[in-house]
Motif scaffolding. Sequence first.
Motif, PDB file in Angstrom:
ATOM      1  N   MET A  67       5.959   8.756  -6.632  1.00 33.56           N
ATOM      2  CA  MET A  67       5.264   7.619  -7.221  1.00 33.56           C
ATOM      3  C   MET A  67       5.678   7.396  -8.673  1.00 33.56           C
ATOM      4  SD  MET A  67       2.912   5.272  -6.490  1.00 33.56           S
ATOM      5  CE  MET A  67       1.799   5.902  -5.224  1.00 33.56           C
ATOM      6  N   SER A  76       1.169   9.267  -1.180  1.00 31.66           N
ATOM      7  CA  SER A  76       2.048  10.413  -1.424  1.00 31.66           C
ATOM      8  C   SER A  76       1.727  11.483  -0.392  1.00 31.66           C
ATOM      9  CB  SER A  76       1.847  10.960  -2.837  1.00 31.66           C
ATOM     10  OG  SER A  76       2.262  10.016  -3.806  1.00 31.66           O
ATOM     11  N   ALA A  93       9.729   6.283   1.829  1.00 36.28           N
ATOM     12  CA  ALA A  93      10.486   5.415   0.921  1.00 36.28           C
ATOM     13  C   ALA A  93      11.810   6.045   0.514  1.00 36.28           C
ATOM     14  CB  ALA A  93       9.650   5.113  -0.317  1.00 36.28           C
ATOM     15  N   PRO A 138      -2.529   9.619  -4.713  1.00 37.06           N
ATOM     16  CA  PRO A 138      -1.325   8.783  -4.802  1.00 37.06           C
ATOM     17  C   PRO A 138      -0.407   9.174  -5.954  1.00 37.06           C
ATOM     18  CG  PRO A 138      -3.256   7.419  -4.387  1.00 37.06           C
ATOM     19  CD  PRO A 138      -3.762   8.812  -4.661  1.00 37.06           C
ATOM     20  N   LEU A 187      10.597  -1.809  -2.359  1.00 35.15           N
ATOM     21  CA  LEU A 187       9.473  -1.303  -1.584  1.00 35.15           C
ATOM     22  C   LEU A 187       8.675  -2.436  -0.950  1.00 35.15           C
ATOM     23  CD1 LEU A 187       8.133   1.609  -3.827  1.00 35.15           C
ATOM     24  CD2 LEU A 187       9.529   1.768  -1.756  1.00 35.15           C
ATOM     25  N   LYS A 220       0.860  -1.178   0.000  1.00 31.99           N
ATOM     26  CA  LYS A 220       0.000   0.000   0.000  1.00 31.99           C
ATOM     27  C   LYS A 220       0.896   1.228   0.000  1.00 31.99           C
ATOM     28  CE  LYS A 220      -3.672  -2.310   2.677  1.00 31.99           C
ATOM     29  NZ  LYS A 220      -4.779  -2.244   1.731  1.00 31.99           N
ATOM     30  N   LEU A 221       0.587   2.163  -0.897  1.00 37.06           N
ATOM     31  CA  LEU A 221       1.438   3.327  -1.083  1.00 37.06           C
ATOM     32  C   LEU A 221       0.609   4.597  -1.032  1.00 37.06           C
ATOM     33  CD1 LEU A 221       3.455   1.938  -4.133  1.00 37.06           C
ATOM     34  CD2 LEU A 221       4.246   2.000  -1.753  1.00 37.06           C
ATOM     35  N   VAL A 266       5.297   4.195   2.240  1.00 33.47           N
ATOM     36  CA  VAL A 266       4.704   2.860   2.307  1.00 33.47           C
ATOM     37  C   VAL A 266       3.803   2.822   3.537  1.00 33.47           C
ATOM     38  CG1 VAL A 266       5.180   0.393   2.542  1.00 33.47           C
ATOM     39  CG2 VAL A 266       6.694   1.830   1.169  1.00 33.47           C
ATOM     40  N   LEU A 325       6.737   9.902  -1.494  1.00 38.12           N
ATOM     41  CA  LEU A 325       6.235   8.527  -1.482  1.00 38.12           C
ATOM     42  C   LEU A 325       6.425   7.891  -0.104  1.00 38.12           C
ATOM     43  CD1 LEU A 325       5.089   6.198  -3.233  1.00 38.12           C
ATOM     44  CD2 LEU A 325       7.462   5.547  -3.712  1.00 38.12           C
ATOM     45  N   ALA A 349       7.751  -2.844   2.906  1.00 41.74           N
ATOM     46  CA  ALA A 349       6.385  -3.078   3.375  1.00 41.74           C
ATOM     47  C   ALA A 349       6.319  -4.273   4.315  1.00 41.74           C
ATOM     48  CB  ALA A 349       5.455  -3.290   2.176  1.00 41.74           C
TER      49      ALA A 349
END
Length: 258
Positions: free
Chosen positions: A35, A5, A28, A75, A49, A2-3, A17, A15, A53
């Motif tokens: 992104m 911004s 990140a 995002p 990434l 899951k990401l 996580v 960005l 996570a």
Amino acid sequence: MKLASYADGSRDGHLVVVSRDLTQAHYATGIATRMQQLLDDWGFIAPKLEDLAVQLNHGKLRHAFAFEPEKCLAPLPRGCGWAVVDADGGVRRDMGSFSSPHQPLRAPAAGEAALAAITGDLAAASDAAAALDAMRLLTLAMDWRIDGELVATQCAPLAVTPDELGDGWAAGRLQARLQLLHNGAKQSPRDVDAAPGQALARLARLRSLRAGQVAGMSLGALDLPLAAGDSLLLDLKTAAGNSLFGAIDLDIAPPPAA
């Protein structure tokens, strides 16, 4: 994974996580800051990434912090393009600029929900299987129109890889339920059954797609009498009631003075 911004004063945000339970996040930094960087070099950056996570979900990151959806931009604030594919296969194309999930709507407008698929590079004339393979992330989006003119496209806080969708994802289809609160009152939920690979293939029928193209699959109009001062919350959830992308949660402000 899951990401999101996080807003940092830049156009694209930073960005982060986000943990599976949406409680923790981690920058990140050192892997990617935006992104679009991830989408441009998915094969190299995504595995790093994913490792981040996993560590975040197991509570092994010292510098993790509480996730705050209110700090999120869309995002992918600036995609390579935005197009909505209707149930009958029609396509409506617009610019690829997306508003944050909590930005107030500046006047009552007609809303249409969409499941949004973010793709990597995709060759022209790709079939649905190839398009699905090129799809990177999914999120929830809302188109807002006044007198038929698009005035804003809002996205949920999170973009997620299909493996995070659990039982709601099978054979390239998402099955979930769109929950809606209008001024705090629950509205009738809407069942969702969408195949993003087919939508991306429809867009790529005549031309190639660049990494960062976003394709929406229409989930239908809201059909709500909205007015200034109203609040609205939309959340796409699994059958078990878990939020997939976080909520689009906004207020409707009076229109700007003439």
